[in-house]
Write a protein that holds these residues in place. Structure first.
Motif, PDB file in Angstrom:
ATOM      1  N   GLU A 210      83.622  34.114  61.724  1.00 17.71           N
ATOM      2  CA  GLU A 210      83.844  35.375  62.534  1.00 17.71           C
ATOM      3  C   GLU A 210      84.420  36.555  61.700  1.00 17.71           C
ATOM      4  OE1 GLU A 210      85.552  36.920  66.558  1.00 17.71           O
ATOM      5  OE2 GLU A 210      85.569  34.901  66.038  1.00 17.71           O
ATOM      6  N   GLN A 211      85.373  36.138  60.642  1.00 14.49           N
ATOM      7  CA  GLN A 211      86.209  37.186  60.072  1.00 14.49           C
ATOM      8  C   GLN A 211      85.601  37.481  58.908  1.00 14.49           C
ATOM      9  OE1 GLN A 211      87.277  34.047  61.039  1.00 14.49           O
ATOM     10  NE2 GLN A 211      89.136  34.247  62.189  1.00 14.49           N
ATOM     11  N   LEU A 212      84.379  36.857  58.441  1.00 14.00           N
ATOM     12  CA  LEU A 212      83.480  37.415  57.456  1.00 14.00           C
ATOM     13  C   LEU A 212      82.290  37.947  57.880  1.00 14.00           C
ATOM     14  CD1 LEU A 212      83.919  34.478  54.819  1.00 14.00           C
ATOM     15  CD2 LEU A 212      85.303  36.316  54.905  1.00 14.00           C
ATOM     16  N   ALA A 213      81.904  38.115  59.140  1.00 18.69           N
ATOM     17  CA  ALA A 213      80.488  38.651  59.607  1.00 18.69           C
ATOM     18  C   ALA A 213      80.442  39.971  59.089  1.00 18.69           C
ATOM     19  CB  ALA A 213      81.049  38.823  61.224  1.00 18.69           C
ATOM     20  N   TRP A 214      81.426  40.667  58.470  1.00 22.99           N
ATOM     21  CA  TRP A 214      81.182  42.211  58.158  1.00 22.99           C
ATOM     22  C   TRP A 214      80.510  42.112  56.888  1.00 22.99           C
ATOM     23  CZ3 TRP A 214      83.594  43.532  53.606  1.00 22.99           C
ATOM     24  CH2 TRP A 214      84.641  42.340  52.975  1.00 22.99           C
ATOM     25  N   LEU A 215      80.667  40.851  56.068  1.00 26.78           N
ATOM     26  CA  LEU A 215      80.018  40.767  54.710  1.00 26.78           C
ATOM     27  C   LEU A 215      78.596  40.919  54.678  1.00 26.78           C
ATOM     28  CD1 LEU A 215      82.331  38.078  53.267  1.00 26.78           C
ATOM     29  CD2 LEU A 215      82.213  40.592  52.517  1.00 26.78           C
ATOM     30  N   ARG A 216      77.954  40.379  56.005  1.00 30.41           N
ATOM     31  CA  ARG A 216      76.651  40.446  56.158  1.00 30.41           C
ATOM     32  C   ARG A 216      75.866  41.805  55.853  1.00 30.41           C
ATOM     33  NH1 ARG A 216      73.050  36.700  60.270  1.00 30.41           N
ATOM     34  NH2 ARG A 216      71.166  36.667  58.955  1.00 30.41           N
ATOM     35  N   ASP A 217      76.525  42.803  56.367  1.00 34.20           N
ATOM     36  CA  ASP A 217      76.178  43.969  56.588  1.00 34.20           C
ATOM     37  C   ASP A 217      76.314  44.843  55.267  1.00 34.20           C
ATOM     38  OD1 ASP A 217      75.349  44.015  59.237  1.00 34.20           O
ATOM     39  OD2 ASP A 217      77.504  44.631  60.069  1.00 34.20           O
ATOM     40  N   THR A 218      76.983  44.237  54.286  1.00 34.74           N
ATOM     41  CA  THR A 218      77.068  44.873  52.954  1.00 34.74           C
ATOM     42  C   THR A 218      76.315  44.157  51.910  1.00 34.74           C
ATOM     43  OG1 THR A 218      79.054  43.434  52.543  1.00 34.74           O
ATOM     44  CG2 THR A 218      79.527  45.354  53.332  1.00 34.74           C
ATOM     45  N   SER A 219      75.761  43.065  52.330  1.00 33.56           N
ATOM     46  CA  SER A 219      74.859  42.440  51.412  1.00 33.56           C
ATOM     47  C   SER A 219      73.494  42.750  51.322  1.00 33.56           C
ATOM     48  CB  SER A 219      74.627  40.893  52.047  1.00 33.56           C
ATOM     49  OG  SER A 219      73.764  40.116  50.973  1.00 33.56           O
ATOM     50  N   PRO A 220      72.871  43.006  49.967  1.00 30.32           N
ATOM     51  CA  PRO A 220      71.404  43.441  49.834  1.00 30.32           C
ATOM     52  C   PRO A 220      70.504  42.428  50.389  1.00 30.32           C
ATOM     53  CG  PRO A 220      72.430  42.773  47.928  1.00 30.32           C
ATOM     54  CD  PRO A 220      73.443  42.906  48.653  1.00 30.32           C
ATOM     55  N   PHE A 221      70.989  41.226  50.613  1.00 28.85           N
ATOM     56  CA  PHE A 221      69.813  40.194  51.248  1.00 28.85           C
ATOM     57  C   PHE A 221      69.917  40.451  52.709  1.00 28.85           C
ATOM     58  CE2 PHE A 221      71.715  38.310  47.292  1.00 28.85           C
ATOM     59  CZ  PHE A 221      70.504  37.946  46.646  1.00 28.85           C
ATOM     60  N   HIS A 222      70.796  40.682  53.179  1.00 27.39           N
ATOM     61  CA  HIS A 222      70.517  41.157  54.875  1.00 27.39           C
ATOM     62  C   HIS A 222      69.354  42.103  54.997  1.00 27.39           C
ATOM     63  CE1 HIS A 222      71.492  42.229  59.006  1.00 27.39           C
ATOM     64  NE2 HIS A 222      71.595  43.162  58.624  1.00 27.39           N
ATOM     65  N   TYR A 223      69.353  43.107  54.057  1.00 20.31           N
ATOM     66  CA  TYR A 223      68.235  44.231  54.626  1.00 20.31           C
ATOM     67  C   TYR A 223      66.910  43.838  53.710  1.00 20.31           C
ATOM     68  CZ  TYR A 223      72.482  46.838  55.611  1.00 20.31           C
ATOM     69  OH  TYR A 223      73.668  47.335  56.015  1.00 20.31           O
ATOM     70  N   TYR A 224      67.402  42.708  52.982  1.00 19.31           N
ATOM     71  CA  TYR A 224      65.944  42.186  52.106  1.00 19.31           C
ATOM     72  C   TYR A 224      65.157  41.136  53.375  1.00 19.31           C
ATOM     73  CZ  TYR A 224      63.375  38.430  50.048  1.00 19.31           C
ATOM     74  OH  TYR A 224      62.652  37.386  49.630  1.00 19.31           O
ATOM     75  N   SER A 225      65.940  40.399  54.188  1.00 22.16           N
ATOM     76  CA  SER A 225      65.254  39.616  54.814  1.00 22.16           C
ATOM     77  C   SER A 225      65.992  39.351  56.331  1.00 22.16           C
ATOM     78  CB  SER A 225      65.581  38.054  54.311  1.00 22.16           C
ATOM     79  OG  SER A 225      66.753  37.822  54.026  1.00 22.16           O
ATOM     80  N   GLY A 226      66.744  40.056  56.617  1.00 25.17           N
ATOM     81  CA  GLY A 226      67.522  40.149  58.055  1.00 25.17           C
ATOM     82  C   GLY A 226      66.506  40.521  59.047  1.00 25.17           C
ATOM     83  N   GLY A 227      65.470  41.451  58.789  1.00 23.16           N
ATOM     84  CA  GLY A 227      64.714  41.649  59.865  1.00 23.16           C
ATOM     85  C   GLY A 227      63.526  40.749  59.870  1.00 23.16           C
ATOM     86  N   GLN A 228      63.314  39.795  59.105  1.00 26.47           N
ATOM     87  CA  GLN A 228      62.284  38.745  59.038  1.00 26.47           C
ATOM     88  C   GLN A 228      61.023  39.195  59.022  1.00 26.47           C
ATOM     89  OE1 GLN A 228      62.877  35.590  61.712  1.00 26.47           O
ATOM     90  NE2 GLN A 228      64.515  36.161  62.448  1.00 26.47           N
ATOM     91  N   PRO A 229      60.752  40.078  57.567  1.00 28.92           N
ATOM     92  CA  PRO A 229      59.418  40.562  57.548  1.00 28.92           C
ATOM     93  C   PRO A 229      58.409  39.830  57.443  1.00 28.92           C
ATOM     94  CG  PRO A 229      60.660  40.529  55.487  1.00 28.92           C
ATOM     95  CD  PRO A 229      61.631  40.113  56.565  1.00 28.92           C
ATOM     96  N   LEU A 230      58.555  38.564  57.272  1.00 28.85           N
ATOM     97  CA  LEU A 230      57.538  37.372  57.077  1.00 28.85           C
ATOM     98  C   LEU A 230      57.025  37.108  58.625  1.00 28.85           C
ATOM     99  CD1 LEU A 230      55.738  35.558  54.972  1.00 28.85           C
ATOM    100  CD2 LEU A 230      57.731  33.761  55.370  1.00 28.85           C
ATOM    101  N   ARG A 231      57.787  37.274  59.526  1.00 28.46           N
ATOM    102  CA  ARG A 231      57.428  37.168  61.082  1.00 28.46           C
ATOM    103  C   ARG A 231      57.191  38.373  61.538  1.00 28.46           C
ATOM    104  NH1 ARG A 231      59.429  33.035  64.121  1.00 28.46           N
ATOM    105  NH2 ARG A 231      61.044  32.436  62.538  1.00 28.46           N
TER     106      ARG A 231
END
Length: 264
Positions: A210-231
């Motif tokens: 939980e304390q590291l949840a903010w890291l996801r929003d700063t990661s380029p991988f979040h914008y690469y695959s977070g929206g699940q373009p394959l789906r």
């Protein structure tokens, strides 16, 4: 006289571009083609033997469906790793590599500005990354029937491939920007390694702590695959973030490149 830095860059890198395109496509298609084996009882038992936390850190959160398996292998770990290495190589050599080899002063001896060199080299990186993505996407579409993942559809396969290209463009821009700003290829590679490893771990570990949840929003991988373009298909917002970040990196590198002394 040097007519086009962009054209010369593509000509000089045509062999490495061909090699990397073939390698990334071959690895991606090979792993995707293993999908029918993943539904076998033996493979399921083998995967169940791994700790769930380890699989989650590695991005293998759902490999019981075609979208989960291909998203975790071709587009989850192997594809990004390979395209980042390729992007770092071409981005690091775009300015810093030329400067370290003593060729940059020859390029700048022609009537071409430093800004033009940086922009045209970045344009070449964009073309190379897009080419890799298009070839990979088309190859996956071609084998989707035989490998039994045709349910994903060509639109989503091409969308995921485009996101992969944008990830490569971002890391290519990072390597180019750092290399242009410092004139040192080693620093460009170091920056790529730090952002790639930190971003990957932040994207996968963030949801677990939980304390590291903010890291996801700063990661380029979040914008690469977070929206699940394959789906879900192309994610315009995420794609825009990756593209905008790439332009900012090149712009900052270009400003610093234009102001510093160039080694001869």
């Amino acid at each position: 006289m040097l007519r086009s830095v962009f054209g010369k860059t593509l000509r000089d890198q045509r062999r490495s571009l061909l090699g990397w395109t073939v390698a990334i496509t071959a690895v991606g298609v090979l792993y995707a083609a293993f999908w029918p084996l993943m539904v076998s009882p033996e493979m399921k038992a083998a995967m169940d033997a791994f700790p769930p936390q380890l699989l989650e850190v590695l991005g293998y959160t759902d490999i019981t469906s075609p979208v989960g398996y291909i998203g975790s292998t071709t587009f989850g770990l192997l594809g990004p790793a390979l395209i980042i290495v390729f992007a770092a190589a071409v981005g690091g050599s775009a300015v810093a590599g030329e400067e370290e080899s003593g060729h940059l002063d020859l390029t700048l001896a022609h009537p071409v500005s430093r800004w033009s060199v940086a922009i045209q080299r970045f344009a070449a990186i964009v073309v190379e990354m897009l080419l890799v993505g298009v070839v990979l996407g088309l190859a996956l579409v071609a084998v989707s029937g035989a490998a039994q993942f045709e349910e994903l559809g060509p639109v989503n396969l091409m969308a995921a491939s485009l996101h992969l290209s944008l990830l490569g463009i971002l890391f290519g821009a990072l390597a180019l920007g750092v290399g242009a700003a410092t004139g040192r290829r080693s620093l460009a590679f170091t920056a790529v390694a730090i952002v790639a490893i930190g971003g990957f771990l932040g994207n996968n570990l963030g949801p677990m702590v939980e304390q590291l949840a903010w890291l996801r929003d700063t990661s380029p991988f979040h914008y690469y695959s977070g929206g699940q373009p394959l789906r879900n298909g192309l994610q315009l917002g995420d794609a825009a973030v990756l593209a905008a970040a790439s332009l900012v990196l090149v712009a900052v590198g270009g400003v610093l490149f234009d102001r510093r002394d160039v080694a001869v």
